[in-house]
Motif scaffolding. Sequence first.
Motif, PDB file in Angstrom:
ATOM      1  N   VAL A   1       2.948   2.102   2.707  1.00  0.00           N
ATOM      2  CA  VAL A   1       3.427   2.089   4.032  1.00  0.00           C
ATOM      3  C   VAL A   1       4.859   1.682   4.227  1.00  0.00           C
ATOM      4  O   VAL A   1       5.295   0.651   3.969  1.00  0.00           O
ATOM      5  CB  VAL A   1       2.548   1.565   4.907  1.00  0.00           C
TER       6      VAL A   1
ATOM      7  N   LEU B   1       1.526   6.770  10.471  1.00  0.00           N
ATOM      8  CA  LEU B   1       0.203   6.381  10.213  1.00  0.00           C
ATOM      9  C   LEU B   1      -0.219   5.142  11.219  1.00  0.00           C
ATOM     10  O   LEU B   1      -1.472   5.029  11.702  1.00  0.00           O
ATOM     11  CB  LEU B   1      -0.004   5.675   8.947  1.00  0.00           C
TER      12      LEU B   1
ATOM     13  N   LYS C   1       0.788  -1.090   0.056  1.00  0.00           N
ATOM     14  CA  LYS C   1       0.006  -0.111  -0.110  1.00  0.00           C
ATOM     15  C   LYS C   1       1.004   1.339   0.002  1.00  0.00           C
ATOM     16  O   LYS C   1       0.345   2.343  -0.018  1.00  0.00           O
ATOM     17  CB  LYS C   1      -0.828   0.064   1.146  1.00  0.00           C
TER      18      LYS C   1
ATOM     19  N   HIS D   1      -5.475  10.264   6.311  1.00  0.00           N
ATOM     20  CA  HIS D   1      -3.964  10.042   7.074  1.00  0.00           C
ATOM     21  C   HIS D   1      -3.703  11.412   7.791  1.00  0.00           C
ATOM     22  O   HIS D   1      -3.180  11.676   8.849  1.00  0.00           O
ATOM     23  CB  HIS D   1      -2.962   9.441   6.843  1.00  0.00           C
TER      24      HIS D   1
ATOM     25  N   LEU E   1      -5.792   5.320   3.553  1.00  0.00           N
ATOM     26  CA  LEU E   1      -4.574   6.248   3.477  1.00  0.00           C
ATOM     27  C   LEU E   1      -5.061   7.479   2.947  1.00  0.00           C
ATOM     28  O   LEU E   1      -4.145   8.571   3.051  1.00  0.00           O
ATOM     29  CB  LEU E   1      -3.746   5.708   2.410  1.00  0.00           C
TER      30      LEU E   1
ATOM     31  N   PHE F   1       3.511   7.037   6.146  1.00  0.00           N
ATOM     32  CA  PHE F   1       3.028   7.216   4.917  1.00  0.00           C
ATOM     33  C   PHE F   1       2.992   8.497   4.563  1.00  0.00           C
ATOM     34  O   PHE F   1       2.535   9.406   5.427  1.00  0.00           O
ATOM     35  CB  PHE F   1       1.408   6.681   4.874  1.00  0.00           C
TER      36      PHE F   1
END
Length: 140
Positions: free
Chosen positions: A9, A41, A7, A98, A95, A36
């Motif tokens: 991260v 995060l 993703k 965030h 995401l 992130f």
Amino acid sequence: MKWLEEKGVRLEKDEGVELELDGKNFLVKCTYLGFFEGKLLLCVDFASPTASEPVKRFMESYARIRGARYAVVEAGEDVWIYDVQRKEKSEDVDLREHSRIEVDPDSKDFRVAVAYYSLIHCQCGVDNEGNSVCGLPFER
């Protein structure tokens, strides 16, 4: 943790934070911090599938202390994600939101983090990480 890296991260080992409680200093930490776009995060830790509840409770408070949006606990094949801002279990990490979060710990979070950290980590492992006798994964 590959699903988080896919993703976008970035995971880093957590060096921990020192908390003062009743005049004593305690170092508490999780296994990984997830970033992130340069912002913290989530906090990630591992647990035995039969003993995940104390780790989940610790991670809720620890994520608030660190200012992270999510607490993540991997217990065998199960992944538990807790949205600290919304105070509820989540199916996935979001995401998109965030950068707009504000997570503030209260005094109870510091007490819970210290108490549960001592409960879930024993003296049997390297660096007090409980991976020899108590059955927690070696990744800790």
